[in-house]
Design an enzyme around this catalytic site. Structure first.
Site, PDB file in Angstrom:
ATOM      1  N   GLY A  26     120.410 -37.262 -51.760  1.00  0.00           N
ATOM      2  CA  GLY A  26     119.272 -37.103 -50.870  1.00  0.00           C
ATOM      3  C   GLY A  26     118.052 -37.925 -51.248  1.00  0.00           C
ATOM      4  CB  SER A  27     117.290 -40.240 -53.994  1.00  0.00           C
ATOM      5  OG  SER A  27     118.464 -41.017 -53.986  1.00  0.00           O
ATOM      6  CG  ASP A  28     114.194 -40.478 -48.525  1.00  0.00           C
ATOM      7  OD1 ASP A  28     113.013 -40.616 -48.895  1.00  0.00           O
ATOM      8  OD2 ASP A  28     114.590 -39.503 -47.880  1.00  0.00           O
ATOM      9  CE1 TYR A  36     117.662 -33.013 -49.502  1.00  0.00           C
ATOM     10  CE2 TYR A  36     119.987 -32.743 -49.025  1.00  0.00           C
ATOM     11  CZ  TYR A  36     118.852 -33.528 -49.023  1.00  0.00           C
ATOM     12  OH  TYR A  36     118.906 -34.814 -48.538  1.00  0.00           O
ATOM     13  CE  LYS A 222     120.276 -41.895 -41.816  1.00  0.00           C
ATOM     14  NZ  LYS A 222     119.794 -40.870 -40.871  1.00  0.00           N
ATOM     15  CE  LYS A 224     118.205 -41.281 -46.225  1.00  0.00           C
ATOM     16  NZ  LYS A 224     117.383 -40.618 -45.169  1.00  0.00           N
ATOM     17  CG  ASP A 252     116.220 -42.945 -42.740  1.00  0.00           C
ATOM     18  OD1 ASP A 252     114.994 -43.044 -42.535  1.00  0.00           O
ATOM     19  OD2 ASP A 252     116.802 -41.852 -42.884  1.00  0.00           O
ATOM     20  CG  ASN A 254     113.644 -41.355 -45.348  1.00  0.00           C
ATOM     21  OD1 ASN A 254     114.574 -42.146 -45.513  1.00  0.00           O
ATOM     22  ND2 ASN A 254     113.836 -40.103 -45.030  1.00  0.00           N
ATOM     23  CD  GLU A 278     117.070 -41.829 -39.378  1.00  0.00           C
ATOM     24  OE1 GLU A 278     118.187 -42.325 -39.133  1.00  0.00           O
ATOM     25  OE2 GLU A 278     116.930 -40.723 -39.919  1.00  0.00           O
ATOM     26  CD  GLU A 305     114.425 -37.239 -41.325  1.00  0.00           C
ATOM     27  OE1 GLU A 305     115.257 -38.113 -41.060  1.00  0.00           O
ATOM     28  OE2 GLU A 305     114.285 -36.752 -42.454  1.00  0.00           O
ATOM     29  CG  ASP A 328     115.532 -31.090 -38.182  1.00  0.00           C
ATOM     30  OD1 ASP A 328     115.848 -31.759 -39.179  1.00  0.00           O
ATOM     31  OD2 ASP A 328     115.436 -29.845 -38.202  1.00  0.00           O
ATOM     32  CG  HIS A 355     117.449 -35.092 -39.613  1.00  0.00           C
ATOM     33  ND1 HIS A 355     116.958 -33.916 -40.129  1.00  0.00           N
ATOM     34  CD2 HIS A 355     117.668 -35.904 -40.657  1.00  0.00           C
ATOM     35  CE1 HIS A 355     116.861 -34.023 -41.444  1.00  0.00           C
ATOM     36  NE2 HIS A 355     117.292 -35.214 -41.801  1.00  0.00           N
ATOM     37  CB  ALA A 356     122.675 -33.189 -39.533  1.00  0.00           C
ATOM     38  CD  GLU A 386     121.493 -37.971 -41.138  1.00  0.00           C
ATOM     39  OE1 GLU A 386     120.557 -37.458 -40.496  1.00  0.00           O
ATOM     40  OE2 GLU A 386     121.320 -38.708 -42.137  1.00  0.00           O
TER      41      GLU A 386
END
Lengths: 446, 446
Positions: A26-28, A36, A222, A224, A252, A254, A278, A305, A328, A355-356, A386
């Site tokens: 989940g790092s961006d 999470y 996708k 990041k 993406d 972010n 994105e 999102e 979302d 978004h998911a 997603e």
């Protein structure tokens, strides 16, 4: 207590956090170390049928306690409501929650309070679908168009979509619904995967996961981007080499960029044929997205999102600012507001690619896209949900991915329910995982 | 502990609520029964100089506890910071708070978390001004332009205002500052009053208060509208009859309308010559405000008290959607973001007429307008600060109104500090007022 007179008796809340930051899952570019988390709630009734409504807001760690406090602030609005009435018409609760003038001051309709409303409203829909013995997508798809329209709050969007237009869209959307339901049950709904592309992964891991994604049947992945341009060029080249020319690669950022920077950076990656960019900039910047879209065409612009409500989505559509709308399930005011957003997207002819990921967002959002396919837009063309393969094991009815598609859920409800064990283990800070973790940390530092 | 090495040692928080709903003070079309409240904090240091930083978010009752929880979620960012450094450069703290990626997920930059950031940042400015032994307006007005620019976060607004442009505006803004400071100290800053116009007041009370306002030297009053058109017509007629043709009457719908409705309703009141229509629709609806403005000209369009951040203000200006920008001292991310907003307004040539009232908003916002007058826009033409004569007695250095003007504060700080007694009495639910109230209620219902 008979079902007819049953009432909501309790709103239980839980602060659930998973230690995802330890693996850089989940790092961006904006979120280097998310844990999470879910601000989770359970609605209990005295119906005696054993059914509960489950719902949650997704957060990424710190502040999950604030989100839980916001859900608790809504408790007095829901405890005591008759279950039959509530489940037949969640729209009234939705309006009552949004309309609480004192709580409204804390938004209005945005941020922590609005996500809390979304969590509660979604829990009601979970309960409603369980009582109807249908998965939520089916409950909605079989719903009478006039009833669906009654579930939508048209305040602040009627200049773009009237109730009459919404009714017309829903009536026309039903044609061919049975065939599409059959197709959905057979093939599922197209997915794309973000699992290869987290910023913290090595190039080797990116290559391996990208190839696996293609082998598993995904036709879009996708990546990041946005932290370092040279890294992004290298990673886009690596990904394109791994998947070949026919797989779509979305990128993406972010929200990392200002408007001009978004245009320049995206153009610098154009040679790798990105499908969409994105979150190029702030989700609040409607005019900014319109400028970015102009500047990066034919690369598509996607966001959603972090779009706070239907009013911002309305303007993104009115301004021609996006090619792809990424709603979302747990950011806005729940299913009711997402019905408004799906209707707006249908009116403007913009595809919805939700978004998911996170905690349980895949589980929730599949229902919205499947409803849209069966009973509103009637198509999956250029539409993908997603998919991120994290944390599904904590859910009682986790998403099932087959050949790059979400299998249609058949269990009654909104797929929102977590296992008791998961809740007990990851409740913060006293669940067994965190209590042990704190003890270990203390032992190490002692 | 010497001042040089002093650190922040504590962030104390208080949930303070005033029972204003009992008199219908503050009642409008969206907020029938507000209990004006403050999620209040005190920064303590070990400097040994007795100085504290005070700040707050304003809410209207329920949810004030959620707002307090959000302030508490920021505690770890501030305790331990060196006081000298913090007060010399609050911008770094501002960026750190906005940039906490986990907390950012709860916004970003909007709603409960963003107001919490604003409260903390404003408390730092209060402390900084006290240490400098200057009222905040003077600290800012005497600040070096390059330092002021360093206090602004240009992320997401640089397409409308660059740091170079901001520096230029501030350098040019200084010319004649000494004369304006003298004028400010002599005459104060123009105010208008909302006190006559609350929706819950009778026509007689409206007439009496409107006449009193004129007698007290105000040249503008404001009326709440939007609940019932016939009532609004009667109340506007009553007010116009009370004040005559030369006093400006602003009207305020508190977001009650959709776009079309806003245009129709405002036009129906045009015969009473309203000066501006305030909050005609959702504060998120930039394109909607642009449409309303087109539809009601020459009546001006004003909004801002619920505008969540500089990004929405930027677009309201870019889209030509407002004639009057109503910043709020405690809605956005504090003094730093309000510097950005004042600079944007100056760039676009739109007058700033701040929102005030509530709890302590008059006390805070006067400093921002006075800074703007002395060192940025250089004018008070078509600029007025809202004044509502409620709850000032709870502040240590309350606003002083003379002949329809805010007198320039001379006490060091941001005028944010409440009396100990007020905090003790109105802390919810255990302060002496609420504890007694609960006891009475229990006795009555028993």
């Amino acid at each position: 207590m008979s079902a007819k007179t049953a009432r909501i008796t309790a709103v239980e809340t839980y602060d659930i956090r998973f230690p995802t930051s330890r693996e850089l899952d989940g790092s961006d570019a904006m979120n280097p170390d998310p844990d999470y988390s879910a601000a989770y709630l359970v609605l209990r009734t005295d119906a005696g049928d054993g059914l509960e409504g489950h719902g949650f807001a997704f957060t990424i760690g710190r502040g999950n306690d604030v989100q839980v406090a916001a859900i608790e602030a809504l408790r007095e609005h829901i405890v005591g409501r008759p279950v039959d009435q509530l489940c037949a018409d969640p729209g009234t609760l939705n309006r009552d929650l949004i309309g609480d003038s004192q709580l409204r001051w804390l938004g209005p309709e945005k941020g922590v309070m609005h996500m809390a409303i979304g969590a509660v409203v979604n829990a009601v829909w979970d309960l409603a679908a369980k009582r109807a013995r249908k998965p939520l997508w089916q409950l909605l798809a079989e719903g009478d168009p006039a009833w669906l329209v009654s579930q939508v709050d048209f305040r602040y969007i009627a200049d773009a979509l009237t109730p009459e237009e919404a009714l017309d869209l829903l009536r026309r959307g039903r044609a061919g619904g049975e065939e599409r339901t059959a197709a959905l049950l057979e093939r599922g709904y197209p997915a794309y995967t973000t699992s290869p592309g987290w910023l913290g992964y090595s190039d080797d891991k990116l290559t391996r996961l990208a190839r696996e994604a293609v082998a598993e049947g995904f036709t879009q992945i996708k990546l990041k981007v946005g932290a370092d341009l040279q890294d992004d060029i290298r990673r886009c080249r690596t990904a394109r080499a791994a998947v070949g020319p026919d797989i779509r690669i979305a990128i993406d950022a972010n929200q990392r960029w200002n408007v001009d920077e978004a245009v320049e950076w995206t153009r610098a990656l154009a040679e790798f044929d990105p499908y969409w960019i994105e979150e190029p900039t702030s989700p609040d910047d409607i005019l900014g997205h319109a400028a970015v879209r102009k500047g990066v065409a034919p690369i598509k612009v996607a966001t959603g999102e972090h779009v706070q409500n239907r009013i911002i989505f309305k303007q993104l559509l009115q301004a021609g600012a996006i090619d792809v709308l990424q709603l979302d399930a747990a950011r806005v005011g729940g299913v009711n507001e997402n019905l408004a957003i799906l209707l707006l997207a249908a009116k403007f002819g913009v595809p919805v690619c939700p978004h998911a990921g996170g905690v349980g967002l895949c589980e929730l959002v599949q229902h919205l896209s499947m409803f849209d396919y069966v009973a509103l837009s009637g198509t999956t063309e250029n539409r993908v949900i997603e998919f991120v393969d994290h944390l599904h094991e904590h859910f009682v009815t986790p998403t099932v991915i087959q050949d790059g598609h979400y299998a249609a859920p058949t269990a009654p409800g909104f797929s929102a329910q977590m296992h008791h064990d998961s809740i007990a283990t990851y409740s913060y800070p006293h669940g067994t995982f965190w209590a042990a973790d704190t003890a270990t940390t203390k032992a190490v530092t002692a």
